[in-house]
Each structure stands twice: as C-alpha cells, then as structure tokens.
Design a protein around this motif. Structure first.
Motif, PDB file in Angstrom:
ATOM      1  N   PRO A 173      -8.720  52.547  54.360  1.00  0.00           N
ATOM      2  CA  PRO A 173      -8.902  51.526  55.392  1.00  0.00           C
ATOM      3  C   PRO A 173      -7.566  50.872  55.746  1.00  0.00           C
ATOM      4  N   ALA A 174      -7.287  50.781  57.043  1.00  0.00           N
ATOM      5  CA  ALA A 174      -6.000  50.241  57.478  1.00  0.00           C
ATOM      6  C   ALA A 174      -6.135  49.087  58.474  1.00  0.00           C
ATOM      7  N   GLY A 175      -7.353  48.816  58.937  1.00  0.00           N
ATOM      8  CA  GLY A 175      -7.532  47.730  59.887  1.00  0.00           C
ATOM      9  C   GLY A 175      -8.994  47.581  60.259  1.00  0.00           C
ATOM     10  N   PHE A 176      -9.327  46.419  60.809  1.00  0.00           N
ATOM     11  CA  PHE A 176     -10.696  46.204  61.280  1.00  0.00           C
ATOM     12  C   PHE A 176     -10.679  45.346  62.534  1.00  0.00           C
ATOM     13  N   LEU A 177     -11.792  45.387  63.268  1.00  0.00           N
ATOM     14  CA  LEU A 177     -11.933  44.569  64.467  1.00  0.00           C
ATOM     15  C   LEU A 177     -13.401  44.221  64.642  1.00  0.00           C
ATOM     16  N   VAL A 178     -13.660  42.955  64.969  1.00  0.00           N
ATOM     17  CA  VAL A 178     -15.003  42.476  65.277  1.00  0.00           C
ATOM     18  C   VAL A 178     -15.056  42.144  66.762  1.00  0.00           C
TER      19      VAL A 178
END
Length: 301
Positions: free
Chosen positions: A210-215
């Motif tokens: 995992p390298a990033g997330f967005l909501v």
C-alpha cells in the motif's frame, strides 16, 4: 460608503447581493453552484438575528456584506465568516466592513476570526493588510479520464490498512510545516465510511505494498456553498507515502475517484488543502485543481 449593522429591514437587499455575487462567480466558472434565492434569504435572515453582521451602503443600497457565526475555534471563542456571507465589491471595502464587524465580534469575546473569501488577489491582499493569513484553499477541476493502474476500491477487509493510513495522514498534518491539530479518528469512523453508499475509498499499491489512499464523497458538509450540490463531488481525504510521491500515484487515485463520481452524475471534483502543506498544495495544483475559495485566519490574542 456607510457601514451599519445588518437588520431585518436590510436582510432582503443583502440576500439579493449574495445571489447576484454567486451568479457572477458561476458565470465565470461552470463548475460553481449559484446560491438559490430562497437559501440566500434564509441564511441572511439568520445573520441578522445573530447581530454580528454589518452591511455597506451607498445611496441607501446594500453594496457589501460581512456576516458571521460565533463558535469555538482551536478551543477558544471565535468567529467564522462563510464565503457567501463575505461580499465586498472591491478590496477598498474590506477594511471598513471589518472595522465595524470586529467591534461587534470583540464585544462577545471572540479572539479568533476566520473568514472565507473568493480566490481573488485584490480581496485577499486587503485581508492580508488587516493581519489575516491564508490557512486553506478549496479548489475544483473537471473530471477526466486517466490511468488507474495499481488502484483498487476498498472494502471492509481493508479497515485496518485504512486506519493506519489515516493516522499517517494526520501525523503528516500535525508535523511542520502544517502543524495542524486534529483528533485522531477511530475504527468506527473508518467502518462508517466504508458502509456509506455516498462515499468510497481507494488504495494505491506500489510493488505490492500500500502506497496511498483517497476518500471521495458525493458531497462535503464543510465545503463552501458555491462548491456544494450541482455536479460537484469531493475528495474528503488523501495521502501518499513519502517514498511513493512524484510517481503518479495521486493522479491515479484521483482518476479512480473521478470515474466513480462520473458514474454518479458528477462532472467536477473539489478538494480542500492546507496552505502550509507545501507538497500537497503543489500536487493538487499540478493535477489541474484551480483555487475558488481561500480560508484566512487572524488571532487577536
């Protein structure tokens, strides 16, 4: 120009000023949402009842408005001016409006003054001259297509990974240079987001990690009125690990969110970012987001 308190006799003219101003802004940018007359009338009437608003008059006509709500900011009594309640025709109107309003705000013990303003240089510099500094920006762009490789939609099994990412986001915002204070969200909040049909979360992976997330959400309760409703969706939170930045991951996350928003009738997407978040600000502007509203703050003591 004469500056006087906003009262019920002036409320309808002040509401008309709000509607006309929103219409002018929306005419310049098709992403923006004009304020309906009924909503403006109700909102301005509330300002008149609070006794914290002032209007500028010329020849008996309302040409400026500065309205406010009393609330606690950073744990102290404060004032918040929504963008729709901040209508100065020119930068020269800002000083007289604030001078009259600040007298009323000081009388109730408000020591922190937060104002939302249109992203126009003349108006912003007038507020800077009064000691206000920019702390945040709301920006918008059209939704386009793009590469979404390495990005996947999250489900309940990802709750722990998302909680860890959310913690890293707030640690990043709490550290210099942003130095933002925010309560750490708990697992229940993450679970609520994953169950909400009007919100969605994506994770980006790099070399299998995992390298990033967005909501993203169909709406945002704290967005300025001119960026709510219509065809605008919202980025509600995002973070990319330091080692994965500048590799296009943020663009792919925005692309995945954009596809989801398009399927739900949204043609634009908005985001709020902290002015002192140097890397984040650069990234959002680099992805084509254009500033619409700035948030400014002055602490009097």
């Amino acid at each position: 120009m004469q500056v006087v308190p906003l009262d019920s006799a002036l409320a309808s003219d002040a509401a008309r000023l709000v509607v006309e101003r929103h219409a002018r802004l929306a005419a310049r940018d098709p992403a923006l949402v004009p304020m309906p007359p009924g909503s403006a009338s109700e909102a301005v009437s509330g300002l008149a009842a609070d006794g914290l608003a002032v209007v500028a008059l010329e020849g008996g006509a309302v040409v400026g408005l500065l309205g406010a709500r009393a609330l606690r900011l950073w744990g102290r009594p404060g004032i918040f001016v929504p963008e729709w309640a901040n209508a100065a025709a020119t930068g020269g109107d800002v000083g007289p409006l604030y001078a009259a309003a600040a007298e009323r705000w000081a009388a109730i013990g408000a020591v922190t003054h937060a104002v939302m303003i249109d992203a126009e240089a003349e108006i912003e510099w007038a507020w800077h001259a009064l000691g206000f500094g920019r702390v945040a920006t709301h920006a918008v762009r059209e939704i386009g297509t793009g590469d979404t490789g390495g990005v996947r939609r999250c489900d309940a099994d990802d709750a722990d990974v998302l909680a860890a990412f959310d913690l890293r986001l707030w640690e990043h915002l709490a550290a210099p240079p942003v130095l933002r204070i925010h309560p750490e969200p708990g697992p229940t909040e993450i679970d609520d987001v994953l169950r909400d049909p009007d919100r969605a979360v994506w994770i980006a992976e790099r070399d299998g990690d995992p390298a990033g997330f967005l909501v993203a959400g169909l709406d945002a309760d704290d967005a300025p009125a001119i960026l709510r409703g219509g065809g605008i969706g919202h980025v509600l939170g995002a973070y990319v690990t330091p080692e994965a930045r500048s590799g296009g991951i943020a663009r792919r996350l925005v692309g995945a969110a954009g596809a989801w928003l398009l399927d739900r009738g949204r043609g634009h997407v908005a985001v709020e970012y902290e002015s002192a978040n140097v890397e984040g600000s650069r990234a959002w502007i680099g992805m084509g987001f254009r500033p619409v509203v700035h948030g400014l703050v002055r602490r009097t003591r």
